[in-house]
Design a protein around this motif. Sequence first.
Motif, mmCIF file in Angstrom:
data_model
loop_
_atom_site.group_PDB
_atom_site.id
_atom_site.type_symbol
_atom_site.label_atom_id
_atom_site.label_comp_id
_atom_site.label_asym_id
_atom_site.label_seq_id
_atom_site.Cartn_x
_atom_site.Cartn_y
_atom_site.Cartn_z
ATOM 1 N N SER A 1 -6.672 1.003 5.578
ATOM 2 C CA SER A 1 -7.322 2.231 5.114
ATOM 3 C C SER A 1 -7.056 3.404 6.043
ATOM 4 O O SER A 1 -6.889 4.543 5.596
ATOM 5 C CB SER A 1 -8.831 2.002 4.960
ATOM 6 N N THR B 1 -6.088 4.048 13.711
ATOM 7 C CA THR B 1 -6.702 3.267 12.631
ATOM 8 C C THR B 1 -8.187 2.997 12.838
ATOM 9 O O THR B 1 -8.893 2.716 11.872
ATOM 10 C CB THR B 1 -5.984 1.909 12.468
ATOM 11 N N ASN C 1 -11.635 6.188 10.256
ATOM 12 C CA ASN C 1 -12.542 5.035 10.387
ATOM 13 C C ASN C 1 -13.387 5.130 11.660
ATOM 14 O O ASN C 1 -13.326 4.253 12.536
ATOM 15 C CB ASN C 1 -11.749 3.722 10.396
ATOM 16 N N ALA D 1 -3.557 4.552 5.359
ATOM 17 C CA ALA D 1 -3.419 5.046 3.987
ATOM 18 C C ALA D 1 -3.952 6.461 3.807
ATOM 19 O O ALA D 1 -3.662 7.107 2.793
ATOM 20 C CB ALA D 1 -4.115 4.101 3.011
ATOM 21 N N THR D 2 -4.719 6.963 4.768
ATOM 22 C CA THR D 2 -5.200 8.346 4.661
ATOM 23 C C THR D 2 -4.059 9.348 4.763
ATOM 24 O O THR D 2 -4.180 10.490 4.306
ATOM 25 C CB THR D 2 -6.222 8.665 5.771
ATOM 26 N N ASN E 1 -8.645 -4.550 7.039
ATOM 27 C CA ASN E 1 -8.959 -3.444 6.135
ATOM 28 C C ASN E 1 -8.863 -2.095 6.824
ATOM 29 O O ASN E 1 -8.405 -1.107 6.238
ATOM 30 C CB ASN E 1 -10.355 -3.633 5.541
ATOM 31 N N ALA E 2 -9.324 -2.019 8.074
ATOM 32 C CA ALA E 2 -9.305 -0.734 8.770
ATOM 33 C C ALA E 2 -7.880 -0.280 9.068
ATOM 34 O O ALA E 2 -7.587 0.928 9.019
ATOM 35 C CB ALA E 2 -10.121 -0.810 10.056
ATOM 36 N N VAL F 1 0.858 -1.182 0.000
ATOM 37 C CA VAL F 1 0.000 0.000 0.000
ATOM 38 C C VAL F 1 0.895 1.233 0.000
ATOM 39 O O VAL F 1 1.720 1.389 0.904
ATOM 40 C CB VAL F 1 -0.935 0.028 1.222
ATOM 41 N N SER G 1 -15.343 2.000 12.856
ATOM 42 C CA SER G 1 -14.694 0.686 12.851
ATOM 43 C C SER G 1 -14.286 0.261 14.253
ATOM 44 O O SER G 1 -13.661 1.024 14.990
ATOM 45 C CB SER G 1 -13.466 0.703 11.943
#
Length: 384
Positions: A145, A197, A160, A148-149, A141-142, A113, A163
Amino acid sequence: MSSEPASTPATIPAPTHASRIHGCLLGGALGDSLGYAVEFEDISAIRGRFGPAGLQDFSALDGGSHFSDDTQLTLYTVDGLLEALEWANTGVGADTNACLWLAYLRWLATQGVPVPEAAPFQPPRWIDAHEVLKHRRAPGNACLSGLATGEMGTFYRPVNPDSKGCGTVMRSAPFGLVPYIPADAVYKLSADAASLTHGHPAARQSSGVFSLIIQALASGNGLREAAEYALGRLDEAVLHKGERPDPDLVARLKAALRLSADGPVLGPEELVRELGEGWVAEEALAVALYAVLATAPDGPAAAPAAPAAGQPEAPAAAPEAHFRAAIALAVNHSGDSDSTASIAGNVLGTLYGEQCLPAAWLEALEAPEVIRGMASRLAAVTGP
């Protein structure tokens, strides 16, 4: 809280600080590795592969098993803490959560990523040189993601926000291994790191409670005492931020304490029905906590056989026997088997130190030198 480990047989000497750190990280990796072999299988499939008792031992796995993102992120948590402690030991203050965020961003880069251009660059550290930590092992995934922000999530500005996956709690044991930190500070470190996260209160609070359990065990307290203490501190820990304890978390943890005291030991179907599959934070913590308590020397699984004639009476449950039984219980259910078993391994490794880890399992463990390397570095920075 007492200073004697209530769940450790009196004949077993208390482990050293270094042994607890090694036991925690290696124990978590062992549970993670055994559980990762069946993580996405339901209990019927597990029984179909390994028999009615399910997966009990590494010897049943042809070619062994790998550890997952659970161990990877736990080790990167250690590295973030190490950097903050190293700065502190030179007399320079550092933002611990920023150190953790940068460590997690370096892990993100290993997962294929791209790290956002806006994220600050950090030179590689010792942990980054090991190929085994660069494999993609079903990362949450959380976690991906959120990192990755390129934004450093906080309590007040979470990424998130809805989440509550278990990707927070499964990486949070190391916060409880640093001595001389007040309990409220341990909770805050853990919960703030979860916010990097996962934004849901259950994710933050589960992580904080887990770290408090580890801290209580590392201070010499027994299993049930540590769990009850951590749950009791939840009100005090969260109210200062204007939160209330998450009701699902409280209900799951109270159920784990009650069911582990009442007996008999739950079967896999009952375990999931009562405590959940472990995909979200509060369920993963509850399943793992139940597994270590229900198989403890004073738990419902304790039924010592009479010693053979002329043989001395053995303890109700030796540390290794307890570890094996708890990990098997945490693995064999329909759900997130690697995370529930990883948390259980962290707990028992902290309680007993390295003495509870089966030698044959350690021989099957992937890259033990990397895990030991991180454990030795944490032990060296935090004292004997």
